[in-house]
Write a protein that holds these residues in place. Structure first.
Motif, PDB file in Angstrom:
ATOM      1  N   ASP A  42      34.385  36.991  42.535  1.00  0.00           N
ATOM      2  CA  ASP A  42      35.261  38.054  42.441  1.00  0.00           C
ATOM      3  C   ASP A  42      34.302  39.541  42.102  1.00  0.00           C
ATOM      4  OD1 ASP A  42      36.771  36.990  39.440  1.00  0.00           O
ATOM      5  OD2 ASP A  42      34.947  36.387  38.916  1.00  0.00           O
ATOM      6  N   ARG A  43      33.534  39.238  42.897  1.00  0.00           N
ATOM      7  CA  ARG A  43      32.948  40.277  43.027  1.00  0.00           C
ATOM      8  C   ARG A  43      31.618  40.112  44.416  1.00  0.00           C
ATOM      9  NH1 ARG A  43      29.105  42.554  40.378  1.00  0.00           N
ATOM     10  NH2 ARG A  43      29.206  44.953  40.763  1.00  0.00           N
ATOM     11  N   GLN A 103      34.931  44.034  45.913  1.00  0.00           N
ATOM     12  CA  GLN A 103      36.253  43.182  45.076  1.00  0.00           C
ATOM     13  C   GLN A 103      37.575  42.460  45.436  1.00  0.00           C
ATOM     14  OE1 GLN A 103      35.932  46.706  42.009  1.00  0.00           O
ATOM     15  NE2 GLN A 103      35.955  44.640  40.386  1.00  0.00           N
ATOM     16  N   ASN A 145      39.564  40.815  45.551  1.00  0.00           N
ATOM     17  CA  ASN A 145      40.842  41.027  44.113  1.00  0.00           C
ATOM     18  C   ASN A 145      42.037  39.873  44.925  1.00  0.00           C
ATOM     19  OD1 ASN A 145      40.305  43.392  42.652  1.00  0.00           O
ATOM     20  ND2 ASN A 145      40.505  44.797  44.460  1.00  0.00           N
ATOM     21  N   ASN A 185      44.153  38.954  50.672  1.00  0.00           N
ATOM     22  CA  ASN A 185      43.016  39.600  50.548  1.00  0.00           C
ATOM     23  C   ASN A 185      41.935  39.031  50.796  1.00  0.00           C
ATOM     24  OD1 ASN A 185      44.977  41.688  49.488  1.00  0.00           O
ATOM     25  ND2 ASN A 185      44.580  41.131  47.178  1.00  0.00           N
TER      26      ASN A 185
END
Length: 255
Positions: A203-204, A220, A222, A238
């Motif tokens: 997620d991060r 991030q 995403n 992404n």
């Protein structure tokens, strides 16, 4: 401490004997229920920071707070999954998985019931009486994960947990970890050297600079995972953009 951070690192630095400075002025928060990855060049202090968060080694400067309490050592809200498995060679799979509960004084029948449930959870049903030397590297890592899950810690700290298995097993473990997190809602802080693994799981992503490590950038990805397959995620724009962005930053650190 920020509202959504279950772990807060404030101005942490670490200098080892011999004046080797591993970390300097690291400050960041880790949000609850998310998988955050520490990524950076070799020697940047990723594992050192993870061990400081786990309370396994002290910081030289700064503080770490977990759930609003200052870290002074290991605690029941954190569980560590080691790169080298750290299993008891003389104990069965069942005893290894139950070991953390044994240290906490949980009665035998209760801890073995919990351990058996987690052994099933990680796909090792039928191996309860097996010893570590009888297992493959991938199976030993599953035992380590089951032991962390058995103590029901809110935060799981994972130090390159898939680095010692082959690529096919590694990808399977990655998929299983994401599935597990969807069901368990744990907070995970994950160390890896793999850009692709970080982008796929996280997620991060916290990028650390070369030693002495400090926060270079937080990315991030995403990525909408949901019920999508691993192949679909790895074709996601992404995901591809995150891999490229990470590489463009890290390539500057490669001699």
């Amino acid at each position: 401490m920020s509202a959504d951070a279950i772990v807060e690192v404030a101005g942490v630095g670490k200098t080892y004997e011999g004046r080797v400075q591993a970390l300097v002025d690291v400050s960041l928060g880790f949000p609850s229920g998310k998988l955050s990855t520490l990524l950076g060049p070799s020697g940047c202090g990723k594992t050192t920071l993870l061990k400081i968060i786990g309370g396994l080694i002290p910081a030289t400067t700064g503080e770490v707070w977990v759930k609003g309490r200052k870290v002074e050592g290991p605690g029941p809200e954190r569980a560590f999954v080691f790169q080298d498995f750290a299993l008891l060679p003389w104990a069965t799979v069942l005893r290894n998985v139950a070991f953390g509960l044994e240290l906490r004084g949980v009665p035998t029948a209760e801890r073995e019931e919990i351990a058996r449930q987690q052994i099933v959870e990680v796909g090792l049903a039928g191996f309860e009486s097996t010893y570590p030397h009888q297992l493959s590297g991938g199976m030993r890592q599953r035992v380590g994960l089951a032991r962390a899950l058995a103590v029901d810690a809110d935060i799981i700290l994972m130090d390159e947990p898939f680095s010692s298995v082959d690529e096919q097993t590694r990808r399977k473990f990655q998929e299983e970890l994401l599935d597990l997190l969807r069901r368990k809602q744990k907070t995970v802080i994950f160390v890896t050297h793999s850009i692709e693994e970080a982008a796929y799981l996280s997620d991060r992503i916290v990028l650390l600079s070369p030693r002495p490590g400090t926060v270079s950038k937080i990315i991030q990805p995403n990525i909408a995972r949901g019920q999508r397959s691993a192949d679909e995620i790895r074709r996601d724009k992404n995901y591809l953009d995150a891999v490229d962005e990470i590489w463009q930053i890290l390539r500057r650190y490669v001699a």
